[in-house]
Design an enzyme around this catalytic site. Structure first.
Site, PDB file in Angstrom:
ATOM      1  N   ASN A   1       0.840  -1.205   0.000  1.00  0.00           N
ATOM      2  CA  ASN A   1       0.000   0.000   0.000  1.00  0.00           C
ATOM      3  C   ASN A   1       0.876   1.256   0.000  1.00  0.00           C
ATOM      4  OD1 ASN A   1       0.623  -0.864   2.659  1.00  0.00           O
ATOM      5  ND2 ASN A   1      -1.056   0.310   3.530  1.00  0.00           N
TER       6      ASN A   1
ATOM      7  N   CYS B   1     -10.293  -5.367   0.580  1.00  0.00           N
ATOM      8  CA  CYS B   1     -11.464  -4.484   0.593  1.00  0.00           C
ATOM      9  C   CYS B   1     -12.303  -4.750  -0.673  1.00  0.00           C
ATOM     10  CB  CYS B   1     -11.029  -3.016   0.671  1.00  0.00           C
ATOM     11  SG  CYS B   1     -10.321  -2.369  -0.842  1.00  0.00           S
TER      12      CYS B   1
ATOM     13  N   CYS C   1      -4.281   0.572  -2.367  1.00  0.00           N
ATOM     14  CA  CYS C   1      -4.088  -0.689  -1.646  1.00  0.00           C
ATOM     15  C   CYS C   1      -3.019  -1.563  -2.301  1.00  0.00           C
ATOM     16  CB  CYS C   1      -5.387  -1.481  -1.625  1.00  0.00           C
ATOM     17  SG  CYS C   1      -6.731  -0.702  -0.730  1.00  0.00           S
TER      18      CYS C   1
ATOM     19  N   GLU D   1       0.410   5.285   0.602  1.00  0.00           N
ATOM     20  CA  GLU D   1      -0.523   6.319   1.072  1.00  0.00           C
ATOM     21  C   GLU D   1      -0.073   7.702   0.627  1.00  0.00           C
ATOM     22  OE1 GLU D   1      -0.993   5.560   5.296  1.00  0.00           O
ATOM     23  OE2 GLU D   1      -2.199   3.773   4.856  1.00  0.00           O
TER      24      GLU D   1
ATOM     25  N   GLU E   1      -3.028  -4.742  -2.972  1.00  0.00           N
ATOM     26  CA  GLU E   1      -3.512  -5.698  -3.978  1.00  0.00           C
ATOM     27  C   GLU E   1      -3.552  -5.056  -5.363  1.00  0.00           C
ATOM     28  OE1 GLU E   1      -4.820  -4.895  -1.064  1.00  0.00           O
ATOM     29  OE2 GLU E   1      -6.073  -6.480  -0.238  1.00  0.00           O
TER      30      GLU E   1
ATOM     31  N   CYS F   1     -10.741  -3.785  -4.005  1.00  0.00           N
ATOM     32  CA  CYS F   1      -9.689  -4.712  -4.450  1.00  0.00           C
ATOM     33  C   CYS F   1     -10.278  -6.030  -4.937  1.00  0.00           C
ATOM     34  CB  CYS F   1      -8.673  -4.940  -3.336  1.00  0.00           C
ATOM     35  SG  CYS F   1      -7.599  -3.509  -3.110  1.00  0.00           S
TER      36      CYS F   1
HETATM   37  N1  THU Z   1      -5.379  -1.438   2.474  1.00  0.00           N
HETATM   38  C1  THU Z   1      -4.811  -2.322   1.594  1.00  0.00           C
HETATM   39  O1  THU Z   1      -3.651  -2.180   1.195  1.00  0.00           O
HETATM   40  N2  THU Z   1      -5.576  -3.358   1.155  1.00  0.00           N
HETATM   41  C2  THU Z   1      -6.878  -3.583   1.513  1.00  0.00           C
HETATM   42  O2  THU Z   1      -7.500  -4.505   1.003  1.00  0.00           O
HETATM   43  C3  THU Z   1      -7.524  -2.711   2.493  1.00  0.00           C
HETATM   44  C4  THU Z   1      -6.724  -1.557   2.971  1.00  0.00           C
HETATM   45  C5  THU Z   1      -4.570  -0.299   2.922  1.00  0.00           C
HETATM   46  C6  THU Z   1      -5.048   1.039   2.420  1.00  0.00           C
HETATM   47  C7  THU Z   1      -4.499   1.968   3.480  1.00  0.00           C
HETATM   48  O3  THU Z   1      -3.168   2.324   3.130  1.00  0.00           O
HETATM   49  C8  THU Z   1      -4.469   1.146   4.738  1.00  0.00           C
HETATM   50  O4  THU Z   1      -4.600  -0.212   4.329  1.00  0.00           O
HETATM   51  C9  THU Z   1      -5.577   1.465   5.733  1.00  0.00           C
HETATM   52  O5  THU Z   1      -6.820   1.422   5.136  1.00  0.00           O
END
Ligand code: THU
Length: 142
Positions: A43, A88, A54, A45, A56, A91
């Site tokens: 991920n 999520c 994310c 940000e 994935e 994804c």
């Molecule tokens: N996140 C992912 O990388 N994958 C997911 O399926 C859900 C959330 C990340 C996004 C963000 O950087 C952090 O987790 C908190 O939501």
């Protein structure tokens, strides 16, 4: 080491590269293609929170842009949380573009628990326009 173990190892190594300075929630993902290759993502940000992406989806974009693969056989996701965290909804939809319903989704928590699901367990009714590259349904009409 079998394909699944390699996939998990690669997802684990990607967690360490997570850029998650705002949430503190590090995620690593690794996808296995139908040709046996593995692509990873973490991920990433942003100060403008909504731009964060994310792990994935980064892994899948890496797969498509690096080798042009179109089929994911399995995906491993590792998160910096005790229990396994499933992808999520966004994804899952992104995975479904490149995966059959039986695609294996393996999730691991930092506590060592492992959870196995298929894509259809987690997303039984994926949205589709029936225009996937290898799809037979090409009409596009309802
Ligand atoms: N996140 C992912 O990388 N994958 C997911 O399926 C859900 C959330 C990340 C996004 C963000 O950087 C952090 O987790 C908190 O939501």
């Amino acid at each position: 080491m079998n394909d699944m173990q390699k996939l998990v190892e690669r997802a684990l190594s990607a967690v360490a590269r997570s850029y998650s300075v705002y949430s503190g929630f590090a995620v690593g993902a690794a996808v296995l293609t139908d040709t046996g290759e593995i692509y990873v993502g973490t991920n990433v940000e942003n100060a403008s929170y909504g731009l964060s992406i994310c792990a994935e989806r980064v892994a899948i974009c890496n797969m498509v842009s690096a080798c042009g693969a179109r089929r994911i056989m399995a995906i491993a996701i590792v998160a910096s949380k005790d229990n396994p965290v499933v992808p999520c909804g966004a994804c899952l939809q992104f995975i479904s573009e490149f995966a059959e319903p039986g695609c294996i989704i393996v999730t691991l928590g930092s506590g060592g628990d492992v959870k196995y699901d298929t894509l259809s367990d987690l997303l039984p009714n994926a949205f589709t326009l029936g225009k996937r590259e290898d799809s037979d349904e090409r009409s596009g009409t309802p």
